[in-house]
Design a protein around this motif. Sequence first.
Motif, PDB file in Angstrom:
ATOM      1  N   GLN A 253       0.876  -0.987   0.501  1.00 53.61           N
ATOM      2  CA  GLN A 253       0.156  -0.263  -0.160  1.00 53.61           C
ATOM      3  C   GLN A 253       0.821   1.357  -0.415  1.00 53.61           C
ATOM      4  N   VAL A 254       0.072   2.366  -0.036  1.00 51.08           N
ATOM      5  CA  VAL A 254       0.846   3.668   0.243  1.00 51.08           C
ATOM      6  C   VAL A 254       0.175   4.478   1.226  1.00 51.08           C
ATOM      7  N   GLN A 255       1.352   5.173   1.292  1.00 51.08           N
ATOM      8  CA  GLN A 255       0.973   5.729   2.334  1.00 51.08           C
ATOM      9  C   GLN A 255       1.671   7.444   1.931  1.00 51.08           C
ATOM     10  N   LEU A 256       0.619   8.323   2.115  1.00 48.99           N
ATOM     11  CA  LEU A 256       0.934   9.960   1.592  1.00 48.99           C
ATOM     12  C   LEU A 256       0.185  10.617   2.820  1.00 48.99           C
ATOM     13  N   VAL A 257       1.843  11.994   2.963  1.00 50.06           N
ATOM     14  CA  VAL A 257       1.608  12.779   4.232  1.00 50.06           C
ATOM     15  C   VAL A 257       1.973  14.501   3.323  1.00 50.06           C
ATOM     16  N   GLU A 258       0.290  14.905   3.408  1.00 49.33           N
ATOM     17  CA  GLU A 258       1.042  16.414   2.806  1.00 49.33           C
ATOM     18  C   GLU A 258       1.189  17.288   3.433  1.00 49.33           C
ATOM     19  N   SER A 259       2.006  18.819   2.785  1.00 49.46           N
ATOM     20  CA  SER A 259       2.647  19.135   4.137  1.00 49.46           C
ATOM     21  C   SER A 259       2.631  20.608   2.979  1.00 49.46           C
ATOM     22  N   GLY A 260       2.756  21.946   3.421  1.00 52.07           N
ATOM     23  CA  GLY A 260       3.054  22.958   3.313  1.00 52.07           C
ATOM     24  C   GLY A 260       1.862  24.188   2.957  1.00 52.07           C
ATOM     25  N   GLY A 261       0.691  23.833   3.884  1.00 51.30           N
ATOM     26  CA  GLY A 261      -0.460  24.423   3.826  1.00 51.30           C
ATOM     27  C   GLY A 261      -0.617  25.895   4.195  1.00 51.30           C
ATOM     28  N   GLY A 262      -1.142  26.594   4.420  1.00 54.40           N
ATOM     29  CA  GLY A 262      -0.842  27.697   6.081  1.00 54.40           C
ATOM     30  C   GLY A 262      -1.858  29.163   4.728  1.00 54.40           C
ATOM     31  N   LEU A 263      -1.457  29.758   6.294  1.00 58.31           N
ATOM     32  CA  LEU A 263      -2.643  31.249   5.630  1.00 58.31           C
ATOM     33  C   LEU A 263      -1.865  32.434   4.365  1.00 58.31           C
ATOM     34  N   VAL A 264      -2.584  32.468   3.111  1.00 63.17           N
ATOM     35  CA  VAL A 264      -1.834  33.678   2.300  1.00 63.17           C
ATOM     36  C   VAL A 264      -2.758  34.209   2.275  1.00 63.17           C
ATOM     37  N   GLN A 265      -2.049  35.657   1.368  1.00 67.21           N
ATOM     38  CA  GLN A 265      -2.973  36.924   1.246  1.00 67.21           C
ATOM     39  C   GLN A 265      -3.933  36.159  -0.385  1.00 67.21           C
ATOM     40  N   PRO A 266      -4.220  37.262  -0.550  1.00 66.35           N
ATOM     41  CA  PRO A 266      -4.824  36.941  -2.393  1.00 66.35           C
ATOM     42  C   PRO A 266      -3.488  37.156  -3.459  1.00 66.35           C
ATOM     43  N   GLY A 267      -3.747  36.096  -3.939  1.00 63.72           N
ATOM     44  CA  GLY A 267      -1.911  36.674  -4.759  1.00 63.72           C
ATOM     45  C   GLY A 267      -1.330  36.525  -4.405  1.00 63.72           C
ATOM     46  N   GLY A 268      -0.814  35.624  -3.662  1.00 65.55           N
ATOM     47  CA  GLY A 268       0.154  35.299  -2.930  1.00 65.55           C
ATOM     48  C   GLY A 268       0.255  33.202  -3.273  1.00 65.55           C
ATOM     49  N   SER A 269       1.647  33.156  -3.240  1.00 63.57           N
ATOM     50  CA  SER A 269       1.918  31.584  -3.927  1.00 63.57           C
ATOM     51  C   SER A 269       1.813  30.719  -2.635  1.00 63.57           C
ATOM     52  N   LEU A 270       2.006  29.220  -2.485  1.00 66.43           N
ATOM     53  CA  LEU A 270       1.496  28.040  -2.024  1.00 66.43           C
ATOM     54  C   LEU A 270       2.266  27.341  -2.569  1.00 66.43           C
ATOM     55  N   ARG A 271       3.923  25.916  -2.397  1.00 67.58           N
ATOM     56  CA  ARG A 271       4.066  24.991  -2.738  1.00 67.58           C
ATOM     57  C   ARG A 271       3.311  23.774  -1.848  1.00 67.58           C
ATOM     58  N   LEU A 272       2.123  22.751  -2.429  1.00 68.43           N
ATOM     59  CA  LEU A 272       2.102  21.683  -1.504  1.00 68.43           C
ATOM     60  C   LEU A 272       2.985  20.386  -1.638  1.00 68.43           C
ATOM     61  N   SER A 273       3.207  20.168  -0.760  1.00 68.38           N
ATOM     62  CA  SER A 273       4.228  18.550  -1.307  1.00 68.38           C
ATOM     63  C   SER A 273       3.441  17.359  -0.648  1.00 68.38           C
ATOM     64  N   CYS A 274       3.735  16.392  -1.101  1.00 66.58           N
ATOM     65  CA  CYS A 274       3.352  14.957  -0.531  1.00 66.58           C
ATOM     66  C   CYS A 274       4.018  14.144  -0.568  1.00 66.58           C
ATOM     67  N   ALA A 275       4.527  13.828  -0.010  1.00 71.44           N
ATOM     68  CA  ALA A 275       6.095  12.323   0.150  1.00 71.44           C
ATOM     69  C   ALA A 275       4.768  11.195   0.454  1.00 71.44           C
ATOM     70  N   ALA A 276       5.378  10.267  -0.366  1.00 68.38           N
ATOM     71  CA  ALA A 276       4.734   8.352  -0.148  1.00 68.38           C
ATOM     72  C   ALA A 276       5.968   7.892   0.207  1.00 68.38           C
ATOM     73  N   SER A 277       4.684   6.741   0.476  1.00 69.58           N
ATOM     74  CA  SER A 277       6.177   5.954   0.960  1.00 69.58           C
ATOM     75  C   SER A 277       5.149   3.726   1.163  1.00 69.58           C
TER      76      SER A 277
END
Length: 126
Positions: A1-25
């Motif tokens: 099976q695959v285990q997935l863990v997301e990271s990188g979320g948060g609070l950002v102002q309109p027009g801003g940027s975020l990069r989400l990551s998902c690590a699989a194992s």
Amino acid sequence: QVQLVESGGGLVQPGGSLRLSCAASGSIFSIYHMGWYRQAPGKDREGVSCISSGFESTYYADSVKGRFTISRDNAKNTVYLQMNMLKPEDTAVYYCAAVLSGRHCSQHSVNTYDYWGQGTQVTVSS
């Protein structure tokens, strides 16, 4: 099976940027299609983007085209979602998902993806 863990979320102002990551194992990452879904309060979980195994073709929902970019690094067992020009309507919990290949990733859905992460909150607000 695959285990997935997301990271990188948060609070950002309109027009801003975020990069989400998902690590699989737990399995062979390269043979899985990978998708990003999101769920806002009171709404159904909706597909945002996906990237196929193999040739790594991509798909984007109309609402995020031109703003979001999905990518994967099989050597790191990680899939990314670069989110630019964020809007308040992008606010949601973002989920990473994996499914065995066999058809294009865009032909899968909430009901057909095999594995899901726990989600990471993205809030776009002033």
